[in-house]
Motif scaffolding. Structure first.
Motif, short mmCIF file in Angstrom:
data_model
loop_
_atom_site.label_atom_id
_atom_site.label_comp_id
_atom_site.label_asym_id
_atom_site.label_seq_id
_atom_site.Cartn_x
_atom_site.Cartn_y
_atom_site.Cartn_z
N LEU A 161 0.88 -1.10 0.07
CA LEU A 161 0.11 -0.04 -0.11
C LEU A 161 0.89 1.30 0.10
CD1 LEU A 161 -2.85 -0.91 2.47
CD2 LEU A 161 -3.12 -0.49 0.19
N LEU A 162 2.08 1.23 0.82
CA LEU A 162 2.73 2.33 0.79
C LEU A 162 3.38 2.68 -0.61
CD1 LEU A 162 4.52 2.11 4.19
CD2 LEU A 162 3.09 3.96 3.52
N ARG A 163 3.78 1.41 -1.21
CA ARG A 163 4.46 1.56 -2.54
C ARG A 163 3.46 2.29 -3.66
NH1 ARG A 163 8.51 -3.10 -4.98
NH2 ARG A 163 8.81 -2.10 -6.97
N VAL A 164 2.13 1.73 -3.33
CA VAL A 164 1.17 2.44 -4.56
C VAL A 164 0.99 4.07 -4.19
CG1 VAL A 164 -1.19 2.25 -4.93
CG2 VAL A 164 0.14 0.18 -4.59
N ALA A 165 0.95 4.33 -2.74
CA ALA A 165 0.91 5.71 -2.40
C ALA A 165 2.01 6.54 -3.02
CB ALA A 165 0.73 5.81 -0.71
N ARG A 166 3.09 6.02 -2.82
CA ARG A 166 4.33 6.75 -3.22
C ARG A 166 3.98 6.97 -4.92
NH1 ARG A 166 7.28 3.19 0.38
NH2 ARG A 166 7.95 1.83 -1.40
N ASN A 167 3.71 5.63 -5.50
CA ASN A 167 3.63 5.98 -6.86
C ASN A 167 2.46 6.90 -7.43
OD1 ASN A 167 5.67 4.09 -7.27
ND2 ASN A 167 4.22 2.31 -7.55
N ILE A 168 1.49 6.82 -6.56
CA ILE A 168 0.26 7.82 -6.74
C ILE A 168 0.80 9.25 -6.76
CG2 ILE A 168 -1.82 8.94 -6.02
CD1 ILE A 168 -2.74 6.11 -5.37
N LEU A 169 1.44 9.49 -5.63
CA LEU A 169 2.00 10.99 -5.51
C LEU A 169 3.07 11.21 -6.47
CD1 LEU A 169 2.58 11.02 -1.69
CD2 LEU A 169 0.80 12.28 -3.00
N SER A 170 3.53 10.25 -7.11
CA SER A 170 4.78 10.60 -8.04
C SER A 170 4.17 10.85 -9.51
CB SER A 170 5.67 9.45 -8.22
OG SER A 170 6.57 9.45 -9.33
N SER A 171 2.91 10.13 -9.50
CA SER A 171 2.22 10.61 -10.80
C SER A 171 1.58 11.87 -10.70
CB SER A 171 1.05 9.27 -11.02
OG SER A 171 1.56 8.02 -11.18
N LEU A 172 1.04 12.23 -9.64
CA LEU A 172 0.54 13.66 -9.34
C LEU A 172 1.67 14.73 -9.69
CD1 LEU A 172 -1.75 13.08 -6.33
CD2 LEU A 172 -2.46 13.32 -8.65
N ARG A 173 2.83 14.40 -9.13
CA ARG A 173 3.94 15.26 -9.61
C ARG A 173 4.21 15.40 -11.08
NH1 ARG A 173 6.11 13.25 -4.52
NH2 ARG A 173 7.30 11.64 -5.71
N MET A 174 4.15 14.37 -11.44
CA MET A 174 4.52 14.38 -13.03
C MET A 174 3.38 14.71 -14.12
SD MET A 174 6.96 10.95 -13.22
CE MET A 174 7.27 11.20 -14.63
N LEU A 175 2.18 14.91 -13.51
CA LEU A 175 1.21 15.37 -14.28
C LEU A 175 1.13 16.37 -15.09
CD1 LEU A 175 -1.70 14.18 -14.53
CD2 LEU A 175 -2.68 16.22 -13.12
N PRO A 176 1.05 16.25 -16.61
CA PRO A 176 1.27 17.47 -17.35
C PRO A 176 0.11 18.47 -17.01
CG PRO A 176 1.26 15.26 -18.69
CD PRO A 176 0.88 14.87 -17.12
N ARG A 177 0.76 19.70 -17.30
CA ARG A 177 -0.30 20.89 -17.15
C ARG A 177 -1.55 20.73 -17.84
NH1 ARG A 177 1.94 24.91 -13.90
NH2 ARG A 177 3.87 24.85 -13.39
#
Length: 301
Positions: A161-177
């Motif tokens: 679950l922590l791995r998924v949570a980190r991946n989600i936050l990473s995806s949010l940071r990389m989200l194109p404008r």
């Protein structure tokens, strides 16, 4: 051959499953699971080369990748594989393997070693040897032999679950404008889920503050969800931090929702107008008039 595998999820599944379990043919069962994932369900995997697509926010949420494009990332493919394998009677679990998640499969035969399944790389080599392939991959990832055990044993739910949570936050940071298929509501919901996981399984108090103060789409959750239900699950000190933050946020929401007093006969002596920026005569701070009051009721800060 695909008709044989399709028959497993159609009438007659129970009889076929019982036969395979009785025979303890683990390799066949694994083959069935992989075939169900890749042929019967027409699943495919995303390449690391397509960074923007690979890190797409929806790849982390089963309710999206199960129902839309059927292309997803290694961790999500392992979700599907483990679920199907367990339905077939295989003792499969995810492992917290570096770079991409592998599935661990326990052999029902004591004479046969456990094995690992690279669901993401199954088009080249799905079944990996615990004695040859796995040590080689771990050494390539920079893991020393003395530290390998933690990466190859079946993983409990919390690390995954922590791995998924980190991946989600990473995806949010990389989200194109200019992303059009991911709304602000999607981002807020994804952040909400990630912060809750981190708060449950880590000791970073900053996540508590982020959860309460940076999520604007869920104000009604402050009381019944976060204060009444979620906080009691935490350690007392962290629970108190969350409850204090919730009370502060609730008070702010109530104050923001309170209608301003409008000028009437009672306030005829008021000299200034709403919207005017001023410097307080005695305390020296700058402020803005947002309503009519007989006396100064603004907070000190």
């Amino acid at each position: 051959m695909w008709k044989t595998w399709m028959a497993l999820v159609l009438p007659g599944f129970a009889e076929t499953y019982a036969h395979l379990c009785e025979a303890k043919d683990l390799m066949l069962l694994l083959d069935v699971s992989l075939t169900v994932v890749y042929i019967s369900c027409t699943w495919t995997y995303l390449s690391y080369m397509h960074t923007e697509i690979f890190h797409h926010l929806f790849n982390h949420f089963p309710h999206r990748f199960l129902s839309t494009h059927r292309k997803t990332i290694p961790l999500s493919l392992v979700y599907v594989f483990v679920a199907i394998a367990r339905r077939l009677g295989i003792a499969a679990s995810p492992t917290d393997f570096p770079h991409r998640v592998m599935a661990h499969v326990s052999s029902p035969n004591p004479a046969v070693s456990d094995m690992y399944v690279d669901v993401y790389g199954s088009s080249t080599k799905a079944i990996l040897s615990a004695n040859v392939d796995i040590p080689r991959l771990l050494l390539r990832a920079g893991i020393s032999p003395t530290s390998m055990l933690q990466y190859i044993v079946p993983s409990p739910a919390a690390p995954m679950l922590l791995r998924v949570a980190r991946n989600i936050l990473s995806s949010l940071r990389m989200l194109p404008r200019d992303a059009t298929d991911v709304s602000e509501a999607h981002c807020q919901a994804a952040m909400y889920a990630s912060y809750c996981v981190n708060i449950l399984f880590t000791n970073d108090d900053e996540d508590i503050h982020h959860l309460v103060h940076h999520l604007s789409d869920f104000p009604l959750d402050l009381g019944p969800v976060l204060y009444d239900t979620f906080a009691p699950l935490l350690q007392p000190r962290r629970a108190q931090i969350l409850m204090d933050d919730c009370k502060e946020a609730i008070a702010f929401e109530e104050a923001a929702g309170k209608p301003p007093n409008r000028r009437s006969g009672t306030f005829q002596h008021v000299q200034y107008f709403v919207g005017m920026v001023f410097e307080h005569a005695s305390q020296g701070y700058l402020g803005c008039i947002k309503g009519w009051e007989v006396r100064d009721v603004s907070p000190v800060d």
